[in-house]
Design an enzyme around this catalytic site. Structure first.
Site, PDB file in Angstrom:
ATOM      1  CB  SER A   1      -4.696  -7.148  -6.874  1.00  0.00           C
ATOM      2  OG  SER A   1      -3.769  -6.758  -5.886  1.00  0.00           O
TER       3      SER A   1
ATOM      4  CE1 TYR B   1      -5.355 -11.597  -4.308  1.00  0.00           C
ATOM      5  CE2 TYR B   1      -3.386 -10.218  -4.300  1.00  0.00           C
ATOM      6  CZ  TYR B   1      -4.768 -10.343  -4.331  1.00  0.00           C
ATOM      7  OH  TYR B   1      -5.558  -9.210  -4.393  1.00  0.00           O
TER       8      TYR B   1
END
Length: 319
Positions: free
Chosen positions: A159, A185
Site C-alpha cells: 500500500s 498498518y
C-alpha cells in the site's frame, strides 16, 4: 534503484482484464489470498480468464465458494477454495501441508487495515501478524511448490500507506509503544515490500521472482470497514488526484496485481515495487506516490526475514 525502471503500456486506469488480454496462462496454477471479494476476487477472475487454474484462499469458505462459482461460470476455468486464516499459524500450516504439485503464481493479497488493537494467541499485533507474518509463513511453506513450478511469481500487495512508517524492529507488536492503528498498518505494508526484496535475492536460484505493489485507493472494498474517514492520514484521499491519489474501481485496483502475476511484460523482473502498472520511483515528499527508501533497503529486508523466522519458530500456543 540503479537499474532501469520498468514501464508498460498500461497505467492507472487500466483494468486487470485489459492487462491480461491475450495472455495465455493455461497449465499454470495460481493461489490468491483474500480472493472472496475486492481486488483479490478480481485478480483471481483475471487469472482464470487467462486460463490459469486458481485457488481462492479465504477466511470464509462460504463466501469463497460463491466467488469460485461465479468466476468458474464466467471464465470456464477450474477454480478451487482453500480455507485460510492468516492470523492462525495452524490454518496456514494446514494449507501449505495440503498443497500438492507445483504453484506458478502466489498473490499475497489479503489484509486488514487500521483495526482496533488486537492480538493473536501468541500476543502478536494483529495487523503485522495478518498482513505480514501470515503471508511469510504461507509463502515459505510453499517454497517447494513454487520452486517446482519453474519461473514462479510471488506478488505481495502492499500500500502507499507504507510511506508513513518503517517496521518497528524493536517493538513490532506495540508492547512498549502506544498502539496507533495507522502506524501498525504502515509497518505491516512496509513489511510486505521488504519481504519481496528478501525473497527476490534468496530464491533467485530457484527461478522465483517476487515483487510488491500499491494497488491504489480503491472505492468500496472490505478493507475500509474499520476506518473512520476523519482518521485518514493527511492527503490520503483526493478524488481529483491533486496529490497523486485518485480513486480507482475494483477492476482498476486489481490491474497491477494481475500484471505482476501473469503478464509477460514483467517476465524475470524481481525485487521491485510497482504502482499504476509500472515500477514506482522513490517517494517525493508531499505526494502520496512512490516507494520509501527504507522499504527497499536490502539490510532491512534481511533483518525482517530473520525476525519473521524467529517469531514463527516459537512454539504454537496451546488451544
Amino acid at each position: 534503484m540503479s537499474e532501469a525502471r520498468i514501464t508498460t503500456p498500461f497505467g492507472a486506469t487500466s483494468t486487470a482484464a485489459e492487462v491480461l488480454a491475450g495472455v495465455d496462462l493455461s497449465g499454470r496454477r495460481a493461489l490468491v489470498t483474500g480472493a472472496s471479494s475486492g481486488i483479490g476476487r478480481e485478480t483471481a477472475r483475471a487469472l482464470a480468464a487467462a486460463g490459469a487454474e486458481v485457488t481462492l484462499a479465504v477466511r470464509n469458505p462460504e463466501a469463497g465458494a460463491q466467488a469460485a462459482s461465479e468466476i468458474a461460470g464466467a471464465t470456464g476455468a477450474a477454480v478451487h477454495v482453500a480455507p485460510l486464516d492468516l492470523a492462525d499459524r495452524r490454518s496456514v500450516r494446514a494449507l501449505t501441508d495440503a498443497w500438492q504439485g507445483p504453484l506458478h503464481i502466489l498473490v499475497n493479497n489479503a489484509g486488514i487495515m487500521a483495526t482496533p488493537l488486537g492480538r493473536t494467541p501468541e500476543g502478536w499485533e494483529l495487523q503485522f501478524a495478518t498482513n505480514h507474518l501470515g503471508h511469510f509463513g504461507l509463502t515459505t511453506g510453499l517454497h517447494g511448490a513454487l520452486a517446482a513450478a519453474g519461473g514462479a511469481r510471488v506478488v505481495n500487495v502492499s500500500s502507499v500507506g507504507h510511506i508513513n512508517g518503517d517496521v518497528l524492529f524493536d517493538d513490532p507488536h506495540f508492547t512498549r509503544h502506544p498502539y496507533d492503528p495507522w502506524a501498525a498498518y504502515s509497518q505491516s505494508k512496509t513489511a510486505n515490500v521488504l519481504f519481496a526484496v528478501a525473497l527476490a535475492r534468496r530464491w533467485a536460484a530457484d527461478g522465483i521472482t517476487a515483487n510488491a505493489l500499491n494497488p491504489g485507493r480503491i472505492a468500496a472494498t472490505g478493507l475500509i470497514r474499520y476506518v473512520d474517514p476523519a482518521s485518514l492520514p493527511p492527503q490520503s484521499f483526493d478524488p481529483e488526484g491533486r496529490t497523486g491519489v485518485s480513486v480507482k474501481d475494483i477492476p482498476q485496483g486489481a490491474a497491477t496485481s494481475a500484471l505482476l502475476a501473469g503478464s509477460p511484460l514483467v517476465e524475470g523482473v524481481t525485487g521491485r515495487y510497482f504502482e499504476d502498472c509500472e515500477q514506482a520511483p522513490l517517494v517525493t515528499p508531499g505526494v502520496r506516490r512512490g516507494v520509501a527508501p527504507y522499504a527497499i533497503d536490502p539490510e532491512r529486508a534481511e533483518r525482517l526475514w530473520s525476525l519473521s523466522e524467529e517469531l514463527l519458530a516459537t512454539p504454537l500456543p496451546t488451544a
